[in-house]
Design a protein around this motif. Structure first.
Motif, PDB file in Angstrom:
ATOM      1  N   ARG A  48       4.986 -18.358  -8.384  1.00 18.13           N
ATOM      2  CA  ARG A  48       4.940 -17.542  -7.165  1.00 18.13           C
ATOM      3  C   ARG A  48       5.828 -16.314  -7.362  1.00 18.13           C
ATOM      4  NH1 ARG A  48       6.783 -20.942  -2.376  1.00 18.13           N
ATOM      5  NH2 ARG A  48       5.931 -19.264  -1.156  1.00 18.13           N
ATOM      6  N   PRO A  49       5.286 -15.126  -7.076  1.00 16.16           N
ATOM      7  CA  PRO A  49       6.109 -13.927  -7.287  1.00 16.16           C
ATOM      8  C   PRO A  49       7.255 -13.863  -6.285  1.00 16.16           C
ATOM      9  CG  PRO A  49       4.009 -13.355  -6.274  1.00 16.16           C
ATOM     10  CD  PRO A  49       3.955 -14.800  -6.563  1.00 16.16           C
ATOM     11  N   ILE A  85       8.820 -11.970  -3.977  1.00 17.10           N
ATOM     12  CA  ILE A  85       8.453 -10.778  -3.209  1.00 17.10           C
ATOM     13  C   ILE A  85       9.685  -9.952  -2.826  1.00 17.10           C
ATOM     14  CG2 ILE A  85       7.273  -9.973  -1.108  1.00 17.10           C
ATOM     15  CD1 ILE A  85       5.371 -11.161  -3.103  1.00 17.10           C
ATOM     16  N   ALA A  86      10.759 -10.635  -2.481  1.00 12.56           N
ATOM     17  CA  ALA A  86      11.970  -9.914  -2.063  1.00 12.56           C
ATOM     18  C   ALA A  86      12.516  -9.065  -3.209  1.00 12.56           C
ATOM     19  CB  ALA A  86      13.027 -10.895  -1.589  1.00 12.56           C
ATOM     20  N   TYR A 130      10.254  -6.143  -3.817  1.00 14.38           N
ATOM     21  CA  TYR A 130      10.449  -5.137  -2.769  1.00 14.38           C
ATOM     22  C   TYR A 130      11.713  -4.318  -3.052  1.00 14.38           C
ATOM     23  CZ  TYR A 130      10.646  -2.916   1.801  1.00 14.38           C
ATOM     24  OH  TYR A 130      10.681  -1.985   2.803  1.00 14.38           O
ATOM     25  N   ALA A 175       1.553 -11.149  -2.758  1.00 15.36           N
ATOM     26  CA  ALA A 175       1.956 -12.466  -2.246  1.00 15.36           C
ATOM     27  C   ALA A 175       0.760 -13.413  -2.195  1.00 15.36           C
ATOM     28  CB  ALA A 175       2.560 -12.316  -0.866  1.00 15.36           C
ATOM     29  N   ARG A 176      -0.379 -12.880  -1.837  1.00 17.13           N
ATOM     30  CA  ARG A 176      -1.583 -13.697  -1.672  1.00 17.13           C
ATOM     31  C   ARG A 176      -2.125 -14.178  -3.011  1.00 17.13           C
ATOM     32  NH1 ARG A 176      -5.292 -10.522   1.948  1.00 17.13           N
ATOM     33  NH2 ARG A 176      -3.841 -11.076   3.591  1.00 17.13           N
ATOM     34  N   PHE A 216       2.268  -5.417  -0.865  1.00 17.94           N
ATOM     35  CA  PHE A 216       3.080  -6.633  -0.995  1.00 17.94           C
ATOM     36  C   PHE A 216       2.338  -7.881  -0.512  1.00 17.94           C
ATOM     37  CE2 PHE A 216       6.364  -3.421  -1.523  1.00 17.94           C
ATOM     38  CZ  PHE A 216       7.021  -3.938  -2.614  1.00 17.94           C
ATOM     39  N   VAL A 217       1.504  -7.711   0.484  1.00 17.54           N
ATOM     40  CA  VAL A 217       0.691  -8.843   0.952  1.00 17.54           C
ATOM     41  C   VAL A 217      -0.302  -9.244  -0.147  1.00 17.54           C
ATOM     42  CG1 VAL A 217      -1.172  -9.467   2.564  1.00 17.54           C
ATOM     43  CG2 VAL A 217       0.940  -8.460   3.433  1.00 17.54           C
ATOM     44  N   GLN A 235       2.818  -2.356   3.032  1.00 14.51           N
ATOM     45  CA  GLN A 235       2.644  -3.777   3.413  1.00 14.51           C
ATOM     46  C   GLN A 235       1.409  -4.362   2.723  1.00 14.51           C
ATOM     47  OE1 GLN A 235       3.477  -4.961   7.435  1.00 14.51           O
ATOM     48  NE2 GLN A 235       1.605  -6.172   7.521  1.00 14.51           N
TER      49      GLN A 235
END
Lengths: 147, 187
Positions: free
Chosen positions: B6-7, B9-10, B13, B46-47, B42-43, B39
Motif C-alpha cells: 500500500r502506498p 500517501i502521507a 503528499y 490510493a485506489r 492522490f485518490v 486530490q
C-alpha cells in the motif's frame, strides 16, 4: 554573450518564488485518498467481527444454563465410555467359550466334506491342456499326441 | 498471489504535493481546479496500489498523472470556458512580492506564461520551477527528450521577447544598485 544573457534570464525566472500549497488541503486530500484506499485491514476487521459475533451468540446460548450444558456433556462422555467398555468385553467372552465335543467335531467335518463335494460337482470340469514338449518340431509333437 | 504494498500517501503528499500544486496552478490558473486535480491524483494512487509498482521517478510519474488529469479537465471545459477564463484574468502561480518592481515582473511573467501554448508552458514550468531535466520532463509528459528541449527553447524565446523591456529595466536597476553599493563600500 547571448548564451550568458540567456542563462541570466533563465536564472532570474527560476528564482521567482512560487505559491505554497494551502496547508488545509493536506488533511482534506489525505482523508479523501484514505477513504478511497481498498484496505486489506478492513477485510481483517470484518473477519474478526464475524468470528466475534458467532462467539457472542454461542455465549448467549450457553451462558444462562452452564450446569445443564455440563450435565449434557457428562452424559455423552458416559455413553462413549460404556460403548468402549462393552466392545472390550465381547472378545474375552468368545475366548472363554467351552471347546467342542469330539462328536460335534466329527459331525462338522462330515458337513464340510459334503459341502466340498457338492461344490466340486457344480463346478464345470475343465480339460487339462496338453503340455508342449520342448525341443521337438511341431510335426513330431503331433505324432506323439496321436501315438 | 502477492499483494502490492500500500502506498504511503502521507509521505507522497509531503514530498510531491508542493511541486504538483504549482504545476497544476500554472496549467489551470484556477485554485479550485488545482485542488480538485491534486486530490484526484492522490485518490488515484490510493485506489490502485499497483500504479506505483516499478516506478523509478515518483515525481515524474506523479506529474504525468497530474498533467493527464489537467488535460482531461481542460478538454471537458472546452474552448468557451478557456476564453472566459482568459478575459477574467489569470491566477498567478508566484508568491506575492513586496518590492514593486518584483511585483510587476511576477505579474508580467504570470501573464506571459498564460499566453504560452499549454505544451510549452508545461515544459517551461517543469524546467524552471520543477528543477527537472529534459529526460525527466520527457518521461513525465510522455514526449521525446528532444521535443521537450525544443519546446523549452520556444517557450523561453517567447518569454524573453514578452518580458524584454521590463527585464532590461530590472537588469539596469540591478547594475545601478550594485555600483552604488560598491561606491559606498569604497567610501
Amino acid at each position: 554573450m547571448m548564451n550568458e544573457e540567456n542563462k541570466q534570464f533563465e536564472q532570474r525566472l527560476s528564482q521567482q518564488p512560487v505559491k505554497e500549497v494551502p496547508p488545509v488541503w493536506r488533511a482534506e486530500i489525505l482523508a479523501a485518498a484514505r477513504a478511497a484506499q481498498p484496505a486489506p485491514q478492513v477485510a481483517r476487521v470484518a473477519k474478526h467481527s464475524f468470528l466475534s459475533t458467532i462467539n457472542a451468540q454461542l455465549s448467549a446460548v450457553l451462558w444462562p444454563h452452564p450446569k445443564a450444558w455440563a450435565g449434557l456433556a457428562a452424559v455423552w462422555v458416559g455413553i462413549i465410555v460404556l460403548n468402549v467398555s462393552t466392545q472390550d468385553r465381547a472378545v474375552p467372552r468368545m475366548e472363554r467359550a467351552e471347546p467342542a465335543s469330539p462328536e460335534m467335531v466329527v459331525e462338522l467335518r462330515k458337513q464340510q466334506k459334503l459341502y466340498a463335494e457338492l461344490m466340486g460337482m457344480n463346478e464345470p470340469r475343465v480339460a487339462e491342456r496338453p503340455k508342449d514338449v520342448p525341443g521337438r518340431p511341431r510335426t513330431q509333437r503331433v505324432e506323439v499326441l496321436v501315438g | 498471489m502477492k499483494m502490492p504494498a500500500r502506498p504511503d500517501i502521507a509521505r507522497l503528499y509531503d514530498e510531491h504535493a508542493q511541486a504538483l500544486f504549482v504545476f497544476l496552478l500554472n496549467l489551470t490558473r484556477n485554485e479550485a481546479d488545482t485542488r480538485d486535480l491534486l486530490q484526484e491524483v492522490f485518490v488515484k494512487i490510493a485506489r490502485d496500489a499497483e500504479l506505483l509498482e516499478g516506478v523509478r521517478e515518483e515525481r515524474a510519474f506523479l506529474i504525468r498523472l497530474a498533467h493527464n488529469a489537467a488535460i482531461d479537465l481542460m478538454r471537458r471545459r472546452g474552448t468557451r470556458e478557456r476564453t472566459k477564463e482568459h478575459f477574467a484574468g489569470v491566477v498567478s502561480p508566484f508568491a506575492t512580492a513586496s518590492d514593486p518592481d518584483e511585483k510587476t515582473f511576477r505579474r508580467e511573467l504570470a501573464e506571459a506564461l498564460a499566453e504560452l501554448p499549454e505544451e510549452q508552458r508545461a515544459v517551461a514550468h517543469l524546467k524552471l520551477w520543477g528543477g527537472l531535466t529534459f529526460e525527466a520532463i520527457a518521461e513525465a509528459l510522455e514526449i521525446p527528450p528532444n521535443t521537450a528541449a525544443s519546446r523549452y527553447r520556444y517557450a523561453l524565446d517567447k518569454l524573453r521577447e514578452r518580458l524584454r523591456p521590463l527585464y532590461e529595466e530590472m537588469v539596469l536597476a540591478d547594475g545601478h544598485r550594485a555600483r552604488k553599493g560598491r561606491r559606498q563600500n569604497d567610501e
